[in-house]
Design a protein around this motif. Structure first.
Motif, PDB file in Angstrom:
ATOM      1  N   ILE A   5       0.751  -0.838   0.292  1.00 23.92           N
ATOM      2  CA  ILE A   5      -0.092  -0.194  -0.308  1.00 23.92           C
ATOM      3  C   ILE A   5       0.660   1.141   0.252  1.00 23.92           C
ATOM      4  CG2 ILE A   5      -0.723   0.142   2.623  1.00 23.92           C
ATOM      5  CD1 ILE A   5      -2.876   0.926   1.860  1.00 23.92           C
ATOM      6  N   LYS A   6       0.168   2.094  -0.506  1.00 26.15           N
ATOM      7  CA  LYS A   6       1.471   3.143  -1.209  1.00 26.15           C
ATOM      8  C   LYS A   6       0.259   5.028  -1.044  1.00 26.15           C
ATOM      9  CE  LYS A   6       4.328   6.456  -4.075  1.00 26.15           C
ATOM     10  NZ  LYS A   6       4.184   6.590  -5.254  1.00 26.15           N
ATOM     11  N   LEU A   7       0.923   5.261   0.303  1.00 25.97           N
ATOM     12  CA  LEU A   7       0.068   6.679   0.801  1.00 25.97           C
ATOM     13  C   LEU A   7       0.684   8.192  -0.044  1.00 25.97           C
ATOM     14  CD1 LEU A   7      -0.740   5.593   4.296  1.00 25.97           C
ATOM     15  CD2 LEU A   7      -1.824   4.752   2.014  1.00 25.97           C
ATOM     16  N   THR A   8      -0.410   8.849   0.230  1.00 26.43           N
ATOM     17  CA  THR A   8       0.042   9.794  -0.791  1.00 26.43           C
ATOM     18  C   THR A   8      -0.714  11.384  -0.210  1.00 26.43           C
ATOM     19  OG1 THR A   8       1.465   9.488  -2.779  1.00 26.43           O
ATOM     20  CG2 THR A   8       0.925  11.942  -2.594  1.00 26.43           C
ATOM     21  N   ASN A   9      -0.212  12.329   0.716  1.00 23.97           N
ATOM     22  CA  ASN A   9      -0.871  13.029   1.499  1.00 23.97           C
ATOM     23  C   ASN A   9      -2.378  12.255   1.878  1.00 23.97           C
ATOM     24  OD1 ASN A   9       0.856  15.051   0.749  1.00 23.97           O
ATOM     25  ND2 ASN A   9       0.446  15.640  -1.466  1.00 23.97           N
ATOM     26  N   PHE A  10      -2.469  11.524   2.941  1.00 21.33           N
ATOM     27  CA  PHE A  10      -3.344  10.713   3.255  1.00 21.33           C
ATOM     28  C   PHE A  10      -3.086  11.247   5.032  1.00 21.33           C
ATOM     29  CE2 PHE A  10      -5.856   7.168   5.488  1.00 21.33           C
ATOM     30  CZ  PHE A  10      -7.259   7.290   3.980  1.00 21.33           C
ATOM     31  N   ARG A  11      -3.533  12.103   5.722  1.00 21.84           N
ATOM     32  CA  ARG A  11      -3.578  12.415   7.247  1.00 21.84           C
ATOM     33  C   ARG A  11      -1.811  12.888   6.512  1.00 21.84           C
ATOM     34  NH1 ARG A  11      -8.184  11.601   9.627  1.00 21.84           N
ATOM     35  NH2 ARG A  11      -9.381  10.693   8.965  1.00 21.84           N
ATOM     36  N   ALA A  13       0.874  11.348   6.212  1.00 19.49           N
ATOM     37  CA  ALA A  13       1.270  10.933   5.555  1.00 19.49           C
ATOM     38  C   ALA A  13       1.961  10.995   4.405  1.00 19.49           C
ATOM     39  CB  ALA A  13       0.907   8.849   5.433  1.00 19.49           C
ATOM     40  N   ARG A  14       2.703  12.056   3.996  1.00 27.11           N
ATOM     41  CA  ARG A  14       3.263  12.384   2.615  1.00 27.11           C
ATOM     42  C   ARG A  14       3.535  12.062   1.732  1.00 27.11           C
ATOM     43  NH1 ARG A  14       2.298  18.077   3.291  1.00 27.11           N
ATOM     44  NH2 ARG A  14       3.020  19.171   5.219  1.00 27.11           N
ATOM     45  N   SER A  15       3.788  10.860   2.378  1.00 27.08           N
ATOM     46  CA  SER A  15       4.779  10.423   0.652  1.00 27.08           C
ATOM     47  C   SER A  15       5.286   8.719   1.619  1.00 27.08           C
ATOM     48  CB  SER A  15       5.926  10.083   0.341  1.00 27.08           C
ATOM     49  OG  SER A  15       5.794   9.385  -0.858  1.00 27.08           O
ATOM     50  N   ARG A  16       4.025   7.627   1.953  1.00 22.96           N
ATOM     51  CA  ARG A  16       4.343   6.491   2.808  1.00 22.96           C
ATOM     52  C   ARG A  16       4.187   5.211   2.043  1.00 22.96           C
ATOM     53  NH1 ARG A  16       2.732   6.941   9.174  1.00 22.96           N
ATOM     54  NH2 ARG A  16       4.513   9.029   8.411  1.00 22.96           N
ATOM     55  N   GLU A  17       5.008   4.356   1.647  1.00 27.32           N
ATOM     56  CA  GLU A  17       4.928   2.888   0.536  1.00 27.32           C
ATOM     57  C   GLU A  17       5.009   1.916   2.482  1.00 27.32           C
ATOM     58  OE1 GLU A  17       6.098   1.458  -2.967  1.00 27.32           O
ATOM     59  OE2 GLU A  17       6.519   3.741  -2.540  1.00 27.32           O
ATOM     60  N   TYR A  18       4.206   1.125   2.411  1.00 30.01           N
ATOM     61  CA  TYR A  18       4.151  -0.485   3.563  1.00 30.01           C
ATOM     62  C   TYR A  18       3.697  -1.984   2.379  1.00 30.01           C
ATOM     63  CZ  TYR A  18       2.327   3.166   7.270  1.00 30.01           C
ATOM     64  OH  TYR A  18       2.648   3.870   7.184  1.00 30.01           O
ATOM     65  N   ALA A  19       4.507  -2.473   2.826  1.00 32.72           N
ATOM     66  CA  ALA A  19       5.442  -3.711   2.068  1.00 32.72           C
ATOM     67  C   ALA A  19       4.789  -4.949   3.149  1.00 32.72           C
ATOM     68  CB  ALA A  19       6.379  -3.834   1.144  1.00 32.72           C
ATOM     69  N   PHE A  20       3.766  -5.859   2.004  1.00 27.22           N
ATOM     70  CA  PHE A  20       3.389  -6.809   3.691  1.00 27.22           C
ATOM     71  C   PHE A  20       4.316  -8.594   3.007  1.00 27.22           C
ATOM     72  CE2 PHE A  20       1.203  -3.442   4.088  1.00 27.22           C
ATOM     73  CZ  PHE A  20       0.523  -3.077   5.710  1.00 27.22           C
ATOM     74  N   ASN A  31       0.987   5.196  20.510  1.00 25.06           N
ATOM     75  CA  ASN A  31       0.641   5.797  19.442  1.00 25.06           C
ATOM     76  C   ASN A  31       0.513   7.291  18.605  1.00 25.06           C
ATOM     77  OD1 ASN A  31      -1.071   4.895  21.000  1.00 25.06           O
ATOM     78  ND2 ASN A  31      -1.050   7.335  23.455  1.00 25.06           N
ATOM     79  N   GLU A  32      -0.158   7.455  17.566  1.00 29.36           N
ATOM     80  CA  GLU A  32      -0.414   8.459  17.047  1.00 29.36           C
ATOM     81  C   GLU A  32       1.113   8.484  15.639  1.00 29.36           C
ATOM     82  OE1 GLU A  32      -2.308  11.130  16.183  1.00 29.36           O
ATOM     83  OE2 GLU A  32      -3.214  10.356  17.669  1.00 29.36           O
ATOM     84  N   ALA A  33       1.565   6.572  15.141  1.00 24.64           N
ATOM     85  CA  ALA A  33       2.652   6.584  14.427  1.00 24.64           C
ATOM     86  C   ALA A  33       1.693   5.915  13.509  1.00 24.64           C
ATOM     87  CB  ALA A  33       3.438   5.095  15.531  1.00 24.64           C
ATOM     88  N   GLY A  34       0.451   5.989  13.100  1.00 19.93           N
ATOM     89  CA  GLY A  34       0.175   5.518  12.020  1.00 19.93           C
ATOM     90  C   GLY A  34      -0.824   4.051  11.290  1.00 19.93           C
ATOM     91  N   LYS A  35      -1.194   3.615  12.925  1.00 18.48           N
ATOM     92  CA  LYS A  35      -1.695   1.843  12.931  1.00 18.48           C
ATOM     93  C   LYS A  35      -2.967   2.502  12.000  1.00 18.48           C
ATOM     94  CE  LYS A  35      -0.924   1.824  16.757  1.00 18.48           C
ATOM     95  NZ  LYS A  35      -0.293   2.942  17.097  1.00 18.48           N
ATOM     96  N   SER A  36      -3.704   3.429  12.570  1.00 23.61           N
ATOM     97  CA  SER A  36      -5.142   3.303  12.295  1.00 23.61           C
ATOM     98  C   SER A  36      -5.576   3.778  11.085  1.00 23.61           C
ATOM     99  CB  SER A  36      -6.157   4.232  13.098  1.00 23.61           C
ATOM    100  OG  SER A  36      -5.994   3.762  14.472  1.00 23.61           O
ATOM    101  N   LEU A  38      -3.142   3.198   8.798  1.00 24.97           N
ATOM    102  CA  LEU A  38      -2.912   2.761   7.423  1.00 24.97           C
ATOM    103  C   LEU A  38      -4.615   1.996   7.322  1.00 24.97           C
ATOM    104  CD1 LEU A  38      -1.298   0.758   5.739  1.00 24.97           C
ATOM    105  CD2 LEU A  38      -0.538  -0.592   7.476  1.00 24.97           C
ATOM    106  N   LEU A  39      -5.167   0.970   7.990  1.00 20.32           N
ATOM    107  CA  LEU A  39      -6.250   0.410   8.464  1.00 20.32           C
ATOM    108  C   LEU A  39      -7.114   1.256   7.059  1.00 20.32           C
ATOM    109  CD1 LEU A  39      -7.848  -1.382   8.965  1.00 20.32           C
ATOM    110  CD2 LEU A  39      -8.661  -1.316  10.583  1.00 20.32           C
ATOM    111  N   GLU A  40      -6.961   2.536   7.505  1.00 20.19           N
ATOM    112  CA  GLU A  40      -8.821   3.057   7.089  1.00 20.19           C
ATOM    113  C   GLU A  40      -7.421   3.622   5.546  1.00 20.19           C
ATOM    114  OE1 GLU A  40     -10.807   7.913   7.737  1.00 20.19           O
ATOM    115  OE2 GLU A  40      -8.442   6.891   8.888  1.00 20.19           O
ATOM    116  N   ALA A  41      -7.022   4.101   5.005  1.00 14.92           N
ATOM    117  CA  ALA A  41      -6.097   3.428   4.176  1.00 14.92           C
ATOM    118  C   ALA A  41      -6.953   3.001   2.956  1.00 14.92           C
ATOM    119  CB  ALA A  41      -4.663   3.906   3.170  1.00 14.92           C
TER     120      ALA A  41
END
Length: 117
Positions: A5-11, A13-20, A31-36, A38-41
């Motif tokens: 998943i790749k986020l651009t200007n989402f909450r 996260a200006r530019s963040r990618e995750y691989a699973f 807290n406030e690390a971006g877990k929610s 990620l799920l919302e995105a």
């Protein structure tokens, strides 16, 4: 299964990618690390703005234009890869790396995701 998943200007996260990888995934952080986020995105990629806890305007990174928000999520279902691309101006699904979208449109992509999942 969510592969990437790749986020651009989402909450925040200006530019963040995750691989699973295959198997059970654990997302942890303070807290406030971006877990929610990620799920919302992930939910936004599949189901659009109705899956957001706030309006699209309040979901875009502070100070950025609504039109810059974008989520790209790569899922694997039954040995096929589906890339869901969602942004304010539209939504597309690409299958197995095809250059042309398989499904387009906000409502149509949401309906396709509902059937697929």
């Amino acid at each position: 299964m969510l592969k990437q998943i790749k986020l651009t200007n989402f909450r925040a996260a200006r530019s963040r990618e995750y691989a699973f990888t295959e198997g059970l995934q654990v997302v942890r952080g303070s807290n406030e690390a971006g877990k929610s986020t990620l799920l919302e995105a992930m939910m936004y990629a599949l189901y659009g703005s109705r899956a957001l806890r706030d309006s699209l305007t309040n979901t875009v990174t502070y100070g950025e234009k609504d039109t810059t928000l974008k989520v790209e999520a790569l899922f694997n279902f039954d040995s096929d890869d589906y890339l869901f691309v969602r942004h304010k101006c539209g939504a597309e699904v690409y299958v197995n790396g095809a250059g042309e979208p398989f499904v387009t449109g906000q409502t149509e992509v949401t309906q396709f995701a509902t059937k697929l999942v």
